[in-house]
Design a protein around this motif. Structure first.
Motif, PDB file in Angstrom:
ATOM      1  N   SER A 256       1.282  -0.912   0.032  1.00 21.60           N
ATOM      2  CA  SER A 256      -0.135  -0.364  -0.260  1.00 21.60           C
ATOM      3  C   SER A 256       0.736   1.354   0.420  1.00 21.60           C
ATOM      4  O   SER A 256       0.786   2.152  -0.631  1.00 21.60           O
ATOM      5  CB  SER A 256      -0.902   0.371   1.263  1.00 21.60           C
ATOM      6  N   SER A 257       2.272   1.349   1.092  1.00 22.24           N
ATOM      7  CA  SER A 257       2.903   2.322   0.733  1.00 22.24           C
ATOM      8  C   SER A 257       3.366   2.768  -0.886  1.00 22.24           C
ATOM      9  O   SER A 257       3.561   4.161  -1.324  1.00 22.24           O
ATOM     10  CB  SER A 257       4.157   2.169   1.424  1.00 22.24           C
ATOM     11  N   GLN A 260       0.410   4.370  -2.458  1.00 25.69           N
ATOM     12  CA  GLN A 260       0.639   5.313  -1.737  1.00 25.69           C
ATOM     13  C   GLN A 260       1.789   6.814  -2.333  1.00 25.69           C
ATOM     14  O   GLN A 260       0.683   8.244  -2.602  1.00 25.69           O
ATOM     15  CB  GLN A 260       0.057   5.469  -0.227  1.00 25.69           C
ATOM     16  N   MET A 267      -2.438  -1.700  -7.975  1.00 23.08           N
ATOM     17  CA  MET A 267      -1.513  -2.896  -7.016  1.00 23.08           C
ATOM     18  C   MET A 267      -1.702  -4.250  -8.197  1.00 23.08           C
ATOM     19  O   MET A 267      -1.247  -5.088  -7.964  1.00 23.08           O
ATOM     20  CB  MET A 267      -2.935  -3.558  -5.742  1.00 23.08           C
ATOM     21  N   HIS A 270       1.996  -3.278  -8.908  1.00 20.37           N
ATOM     22  CA  HIS A 270       3.033  -3.910  -8.378  1.00 20.37           C
ATOM     23  C   HIS A 270       3.890  -5.686  -8.417  1.00 20.37           C
ATOM     24  O   HIS A 270       2.876  -6.703  -8.844  1.00 20.37           O
ATOM     25  CB  HIS A 270       2.401  -4.498  -6.474  1.00 20.37           C
ATOM     26  N   SER A 286       3.527  -2.754   6.747  1.00 14.02           N
ATOM     27  CA  SER A 286       2.594  -1.638   6.814  1.00 14.02           C
ATOM     28  C   SER A 286       3.291  -0.811   6.325  1.00 14.02           C
ATOM     29  O   SER A 286       2.738   1.114   6.012  1.00 14.02           O
ATOM     30  CB  SER A 286       1.572  -1.606   7.903  1.00 14.02           C
ATOM     31  N   PHE A 292      -0.702   6.068   5.498  1.00  8.15           N
ATOM     32  CA  PHE A 292      -1.245   5.056   3.748  1.00  8.15           C
ATOM     33  C   PHE A 292      -2.448   4.451   4.042  1.00  8.15           C
ATOM     34  O   PHE A 292      -2.878   3.520   3.298  1.00  8.15           O
ATOM     35  CB  PHE A 292       0.139   4.253   3.913  1.00  8.15           C
ATOM     36  N   THR A 294      -4.414   1.732   6.398  1.00 12.73           N
ATOM     37  CA  THR A 294      -3.382   0.210   5.955  1.00 12.73           C
ATOM     38  C   THR A 294      -3.481  -0.066   7.624  1.00 12.73           C
ATOM     39  O   THR A 294      -3.472   0.143   8.358  1.00 12.73           O
ATOM     40  CB  THR A 294      -2.859  -0.500   5.173  1.00 12.73           C
ATOM     41  N   ASP A 298      -4.698  -5.486   6.630  1.00 16.19           N
ATOM     42  CA  ASP A 298      -4.826  -5.151   5.570  1.00 16.19           C
ATOM     43  C   ASP A 298      -4.146  -5.457   3.955  1.00 16.19           C
ATOM     44  O   ASP A 298      -4.577  -6.184   3.147  1.00 16.19           O
ATOM     45  CB  ASP A 298      -5.296  -3.667   5.021  1.00 16.19           C
ATOM     46  N   GLU A 299      -2.437  -5.907   4.990  1.00 18.89           N
ATOM     47  CA  GLU A 299      -1.612  -6.283   3.673  1.00 18.89           C
ATOM     48  C   GLU A 299      -1.641  -7.331   3.456  1.00 18.89           C
ATOM     49  O   GLU A 299      -1.582  -7.661   2.313  1.00 18.89           O
ATOM     50  CB  GLU A 299       0.065  -5.574   3.900  1.00 18.89           C
ATOM     51  N   THR A 302      -4.614  -7.789   0.834  1.00 20.24           N
ATOM     52  CA  THR A 302      -3.582  -7.450  -0.333  1.00 20.24           C
ATOM     53  C   THR A 302      -3.527  -7.853  -1.177  1.00 20.24           C
ATOM     54  O   THR A 302      -3.772  -8.415  -2.103  1.00 20.24           O
ATOM     55  CB  THR A 302      -3.434  -5.831  -0.326  1.00 20.24           C
TER      56      THR A 302
END
Ligand code: ADE
Ligand code: ZN
Length: 370
Positions: A256-257, A260, A267, A270, A286, A292, A294, A298-299, A302
């Motif tokens: 997420s970082s 963001q 994603m 990524h 995170s 971010f 998150t 969450d990570e 994801t």
């Protein structure tokens, strides 16, 4: 798997990912400040933030790039000055890690930013140490710190950082780190990493986030890091990918970082999947969760949804974070045994399935060569 998962599957998966015990290796304590605490401290310290509501903070925390993020991050750091501010920060942090069942965290902490803002190093260190010990007693969640040298800040502050790291290595500090703007050279900090190594401190380095493979090569040569923060732009250099896999230098990936901060557009773009399939060691993290929007959970979610990992693979990645941590060998083995048992039980209970963890446990349990 979960690209096609039904909504019910997603609910069960989320429960599973929240419940499993976890280790986090790349998170900045300051970047995890709870929004309510930030507002409280801003009022206490007379720092004028762009908003005085949590909702307003969320819209402030949208960044075009790393520089914009860093600006906001430094404003927030100005809200932290007295020992009780740091106590609040660390108490909240450990509580949140425990809420996510993160049993052990190696967290970045930029001591020199705070002393530059007028904090008293001795006093805040005592406050932090107390909060870490209290947190461990109350929640059973352990925290060790990685003081960061900031590339774009200069050598004097780095001197202070290594001194602080060495002074506190008996209990709170586990490693020396380096962060900040990657277009600034790492070379001025060679001596600091040599000193850390001689004193038996572990080393980690942010690289391959804002800058390309050359920043990774530079960090490897100068810092002798045992893990890389991000490192995701290694995919731009096949030879480097081969070196990182062969030398077993894990990448602390923070998906997420990266989105963001505009490192990748989405994603879908990524490279986590590519890095994982190439056989590099990875963990999921995170980074600056408040900034971010998150959490570690969450990570994990994801990575199931976006990177094509199945649940067994994700559990393997979660266990690999234990192996990549700087815990002593006997504790690692204890964590690994405990985690894999709990993963199996939780998978039966919440997902109605058995995990095929054997192979990955063998892999993560192997002795590292560095
Ligand atoms: N400091 C806080 N977060 C950072 C990041 N993602 N990269 C480099 N330095 C940082
Ligand atoms: Zn970071």
């Amino acid at each position: 798997m979960s690209a096609e998962a039904t909504p019910l599957d997603r609910v069960a998966l989320r429960r599973f990912l929240s419940a499993i015990p976890k280790v986090e290796l790349h998170v900045h304590i300051e970047g995890a400040i709870q929004p309510a605490t930030l507002l409280r401290l801003a009022a206490r310290r007379g720092v004028d933030l762009p908003s005085d509501t949590e909702e307003g903070l969320r819209s402030w925390f949208r960044f075009r790039d790393f520089s914009e993020f860093l600006e906001a991050y430094l404003v927030c750091c100005r809200c932290l000055r007295d020992p009780e501010d740091f106590q609040l920060l660390v108490n909240d942090f450990v509580a949140e890690q425990a809420r996510q069942n993160i049993r052990y965290t190696e967290a970045h902490f930029t001591i020199s930013t705070h002393t530059a803002n007028g904090a008293n190093s001795g006093e805040i260190t005592e406050a932090i140490r107390e909060s870490i010990q209290e947190g461990e007693k109350s929640y059973g969640s352990r925290l060790r710190l990685i003081p960061d040298i900031v590339r774009n800040v200069g050598v004097e502050r780095a001197d202070e950082t290594i001194e602080w790291a060495l002074d506190n290595r008996a209990d709170t500090v586990i490693a020396l780190g380096i962060s900040g703007k990657e277009d600034h050279p790492t070379e001025p900090f060679r001596e600091h990493f040599l000193a850390a190594r001689s004193a038996g401190l572990h080393r980690v380095a942010h690289a391959g986030e804002q800058a390309g493979p050359e920043s990774i090569r530079e960090a490897l040569e100068i810092c002798s890091p045992e893990r890389l923060g991000h490192g995701v732009r290694a995919t731009e250099d096949n030879e480097l990918m081969t070196t990182l896999a062969a030398d077993r230098i894990p990448l602390e990936v923070c998906p997420s970082s990266n989105i963001q901060l505009g490192i990748f557009d989405s994603m879908n773009q990524h490279p986590f999947g590519e890095i994982y399939r190439a056989g590099l060691e990875v963990s999921l993290n995170s980074d600056d969760p408040t900034f971010f929007a998150t959490t570690l959970t969450d990570e994990y979610e994801t990575s199931l949804v976006n990177f094509g990992l199945d649940i067994d693979e994700l559990c393997g990645v979660a266990l690999a974070a234990v192996a990549q941590s700087f815990l002593p060998a006997d504790e690692k083995a204890r964590f690994e045994r405990r985690f894999s048992q709990e993963y199996n039980v939780l998978a039966e209970q919440l997902l109605d399935r058995t995990l095929g963890l054997e192979e990955s446990i063998g892999a993560v349990g192997a002795e590292r060569t560095r």
